[in-house]
Scaffold this motif. Sequence first.
Motif, PDB file in Angstrom:
ATOM      1  N   VAL A   2     -41.871 -54.000   5.980  1.00 20.87           N
ATOM      2  CA  VAL A   2     -43.160 -53.447   6.374  1.00 20.87           C
ATOM      3  C   VAL A   2     -44.209 -53.956   5.400  1.00 20.87           C
ATOM      4  O   VAL A   2     -44.017 -53.906   4.189  1.00 20.87           O
ATOM      5  N   GLN A   3     -45.291 -54.457   5.937  1.00 22.93           N
ATOM      6  CA  GLN A   3     -46.420 -54.881   5.105  1.00 22.93           C
ATOM      7  C   GLN A   3     -47.525 -53.846   5.217  1.00 22.93           C
ATOM      8  O   GLN A   3     -47.861 -53.399   6.320  1.00 22.93           O
ATOM      9  N   LEU A   4     -48.073 -53.478   4.068  1.00 20.45           N
ATOM     10  CA  LEU A   4     -49.104 -52.438   4.016  1.00 20.45           C
ATOM     11  C   LEU A   4     -50.356 -52.988   3.355  1.00 20.45           C
ATOM     12  O   LEU A   4     -50.264 -53.617   2.290  1.00 20.45           O
ATOM     13  N   VAL A   5     -51.493 -52.739   3.968  1.00 22.29           N
ATOM     14  CA  VAL A   5     -52.768 -53.204   3.428  1.00 22.29           C
ATOM     15  C   VAL A   5     -53.755 -52.055   3.415  1.00 22.29           C
ATOM     16  O   VAL A   5     -54.125 -51.532   4.480  1.00 22.29           O
ATOM     17  N   GLU A   6     -54.193 -51.667   2.221  1.00 27.88           N
ATOM     18  CA  GLU A   6     -55.156 -50.580   2.065  1.00 27.88           C
ATOM     19  C   GLU A   6     -56.596 -51.115   2.132  1.00 27.88           C
ATOM     20  O   GLU A   6     -56.852 -52.273   1.782  1.00 27.88           O
ATOM     21  N   GLY A  35     -46.963 -42.279   2.515  1.00 29.77           N
ATOM     22  CA  GLY A  35     -47.510 -41.539   1.386  1.00 29.77           C
ATOM     23  C   GLY A  35     -48.677 -42.277   0.753  1.00 29.77           C
ATOM     24  O   GLY A  35     -48.855 -43.473   0.947  1.00 29.77           O
ATOM     25  N   TRP A  36     -49.473 -41.511   0.034  1.00 32.55           N
ATOM     26  CA  TRP A  36     -50.544 -42.057  -0.798  1.00 32.55           C
ATOM     27  C   TRP A  36     -50.259 -41.687  -2.251  1.00 32.55           C
ATOM     28  O   TRP A  36     -49.871 -40.541  -2.544  1.00 32.55           O
ATOM     29  N   ALA A  97     -47.700 -46.095   0.685  1.00 32.31           N
ATOM     30  CA  ALA A  97     -46.292 -46.439   0.598  1.00 32.31           C
ATOM     31  C   ALA A  97     -45.564 -45.905   1.822  1.00 32.31           C
ATOM     32  O   ALA A  97     -46.034 -44.971   2.485  1.00 32.31           O
ATOM     33  N   ALA A  98     -44.401 -46.492   2.092  1.00 33.83           N
ATOM     34  CA  ALA A  98     -43.591 -46.097   3.245  1.00 33.83           C
ATOM     35  C   ALA A  98     -42.139 -45.907   2.821  1.00 33.83           C
ATOM     36  O   ALA A  98     -41.639 -46.616   1.944  1.00 33.83           O
ATOM     37  N   SER A 108     -40.016 -47.414  -0.276  1.00 31.94           N
ATOM     38  CA  SER A 108     -39.498 -48.779  -0.207  1.00 31.94           C
ATOM     39  C   SER A 108     -40.581 -49.843  -0.138  1.00 31.94           C
ATOM     40  O   SER A 108     -40.364 -50.971  -0.581  1.00 31.94           O
ATOM     41  N   TYR A 109     -41.685 -49.498   0.445  1.00 31.34           N
ATOM     42  CA  TYR A 109     -42.747 -50.480   0.681  1.00 31.34           C
ATOM     43  C   TYR A 109     -44.068 -49.962   0.122  1.00 31.34           C
ATOM     44  O   TYR A 109     -44.383 -48.778   0.264  1.00 31.34           O
ATOM     45  N   TRP A 110     -44.816 -50.887  -0.472  1.00 32.55           N
ATOM     46  CA  TRP A 110     -46.081 -50.535  -1.119  1.00 32.55           C
ATOM     47  C   TRP A 110     -47.168 -51.525  -0.728  1.00 32.55           C
ATOM     48  O   TRP A 110     -46.900 -52.710  -0.543  1.00 32.55           O
TER      49      TRP A 110
END
Length: 120
Positions: A2-6, A35-36, A97-98, A108-110
Amino acid sequence: QVQLVESGGGLVQAGGSLRLSCAASGRTFSGYAMGWFRQAPGKEREFVARINRSGDSTSYADSGKGRFTISRDNAKNTVYLQMNSLKPEDTAVYYCAARNSYYTGNWSYWGQGTQVTVSS
């Protein structure tokens, strides 16, 4: 994976508001609790809020209770953090995060983080 972009960080005066967004891509977004977290200069990263897969259960750190609201839109693969009544002590880099479980387990993912600066 998972890719996360804030996004959505910035400079705001004390008492103001910001809404952070975290866009996810890759595996099915609705399969993850989100989560944050935040990290202020010289301090450890700390939990801010979390939300379960369906969005009907949330939890907050005491520092944000009554001021912050986490939400998600699974159709848009996005999780949000609405922050109201901001204080200078909220200044930090905010990360989403996830993880698989809402209740336990490693995140696991940030994402890469977005800077929030609250001026007094």
